[in-house]
Design an enzyme around this catalytic site. Structure first.
Site, mmCIF file in Angstrom:
data_model
loop_
_atom_site.group_PDB
_atom_site.id
_atom_site.type_symbol
_atom_site.label_atom_id
_atom_site.label_comp_id
_atom_site.label_asym_id
_atom_site.label_seq_id
_atom_site.Cartn_x
_atom_site.Cartn_y
_atom_site.Cartn_z
ATOM 1 N N ASP A 1 88.698 28.649 9.861
ATOM 2 C CA ASP A 1 87.559 27.718 9.808
ATOM 3 C C ASP A 1 86.653 28.012 11.006
ATOM 4 O O ASP A 1 87.049 28.718 11.944
ATOM 5 C CB ASP A 1 88.061 26.264 9.880
ATOM 6 N N SER A 2 85.448 27.456 10.975
ATOM 7 C CA SER A 2 84.548 27.597 12.113
ATOM 8 C C SER A 2 85.134 26.936 13.359
ATOM 9 O O SER A 2 84.683 27.198 14.471
ATOM 10 C CB SER A 2 83.211 26.938 11.791
ATOM 11 N N CYS B 1 86.987 26.350 4.965
ATOM 12 C CA CYS B 1 85.660 25.943 5.407
ATOM 13 C C CYS B 1 84.739 26.006 4.188
ATOM 14 O O CYS B 1 84.598 27.067 3.565
ATOM 15 C CB CYS B 1 85.205 26.933 6.483
ATOM 16 N N GLU C 1 84.565 18.554 17.051
ATOM 17 C CA GLU C 1 85.105 19.647 17.886
ATOM 18 C C GLU C 1 85.392 19.139 19.304
ATOM 19 O O GLU C 1 86.334 19.579 19.944
ATOM 20 C CB GLU C 1 84.090 20.806 17.962
ATOM 21 N N CYS D 1 83.141 18.968 3.771
ATOM 22 C CA CYS D 1 83.324 19.768 4.988
ATOM 23 C C CYS D 1 84.724 19.433 5.491
ATOM 24 O O CYS D 1 85.089 18.249 5.558
ATOM 25 C CB CYS D 1 82.269 19.384 6.023
ATOM 26 N N HIS E 1 85.994 19.396 8.317
ATOM 27 C CA HIS E 1 86.060 18.594 9.545
ATOM 28 C C HIS E 1 86.071 17.087 9.233
ATOM 29 O O HIS E 1 86.584 16.299 10.019
ATOM 30 C CB HIS E 1 84.841 18.864 10.441
#
Ligand code: DGL
Length: 266
Positions: A8-9, A71, A150, A182, A184
């Site tokens: 993932d990012s 992602c 993050e 998403c 996240h």
């Protein structure tokens, strides 16, 4: 036993890894967080495709038998290129669950919270075009949410206020179903419930994605390991920090001998 790469990012894909460790614990995992480059959601389609391909090639080189592109943004912009470049490895992607949402919504009004890149991608819009006309999708880009997640700010007032402003159009449209597009965003579930209440149905596709991974590694006739899983964490920013986040976000938290971390410039 398979070695499965998950990428993932940043830490968003840990929501998928968490589910993978629950459903398929007898495999080894390598998790790559490209936190030095997050968020991907506001970058160009070409950049996302090239970077995602590079990371998947690295995971293939170190021996991963299957790769989960955990992602939505990378899946939307890169999965075709990744599959073309790595034809012998199952590549599993994640997409916003708009199909199950259309089936489960009672009033036909569905909110979709995703990154700008996902919402404007050809892949997402092609999927949307296949769905029944009677459903109305209220699309909203969650700008600014990924950097807060993050930074570990999943329960702060700052995040709640930003999230509430993104959810407002969805709430005002009267949506009874919300798609988290998403990886996240599942970490914001407690705040989503505070803002929207318990009535709204939240669709997150982690379970289905991991079921698909299970089918793919079964097809490769890979045998379960007799020992518990091992987890290698790689971060393009800070391996130790990623390790700490895994301790907080993976449930139950892996024991020390199962887990190693490193910082990797790729
Ligand atoms: N977690 C990612 C997704 O599912 C990417 C978020 C980002 O880096 O913008 O889309």
């Amino acid at each position: 036993m398979a070695q499965i790469g998950v990428f993932d990012s940043g830490i968003g894909g840990l929501s998928i890894l968490n589910e993978a460790l629950r459903q398929l614990p007898k495999n080894h995992y390598v998790y790559f967080a490209d936190s030095a480059n997050a968020p991907y959601g506001e970058r160009s389609a070409e950049w996302i495709a090239q970077r995602s391909l590079k990371i998947c090639q690295h995971l293939a080189t170190i021996g991963c038998d299957a790769i989960v592109v955990a992602c939505n943004t990378a899946t939307a912009e890169a999965i075709r290129k990744i599959r073309e470049a790595l034809p012998n490895i199952p590549i599993i992607g994640v997409e916003p669950g708009i199909k199950p949402a259309a089936m489960q919504s009672q009033n036909g009004i569905v909110g979709v919270l995703a990154t700008e890149a996902t919402l404007s991608s050809d892949k997402f819009n092609a999927l949307l075009a296949t769905l029944p006309q009677h459903c109305r999708f209220v699309k909203q880009a969650g700008a600014g949410l990924v950097p807060l997640i993050e930074a570990g700010k999943t329960h702060t007032i700052e995040t709640q206020q930003l999230l509430a402003s993104h959810l407002k159009p969805i709430q005002e449209a009267g949506a009874d179903t919300l798609v988290l597009g998403c990886t996240h965003y599942p970490f914001l579930n407690p705040l989503i419930e505070t803002i929207l209440g318990k009535q709204i149905k939240v669709i997150d596709t982690s379970e289905a994605v991991v079921r698909q991974l299970g089918r793919q590694i079964q097809e490769k006739a890979l045998v379960d390991s007799k020992t518990p899983y091992q987890l290698l964490l790689k971060s393009s920013l800070d391996g130790k920090k990623l390790h700490n986040r895994v301790d907080q976000l993976i449930n139950p938290s892996p024991v020390d001998h199962q887990i190693r971390s490193e910082t990797l410039t790729l």
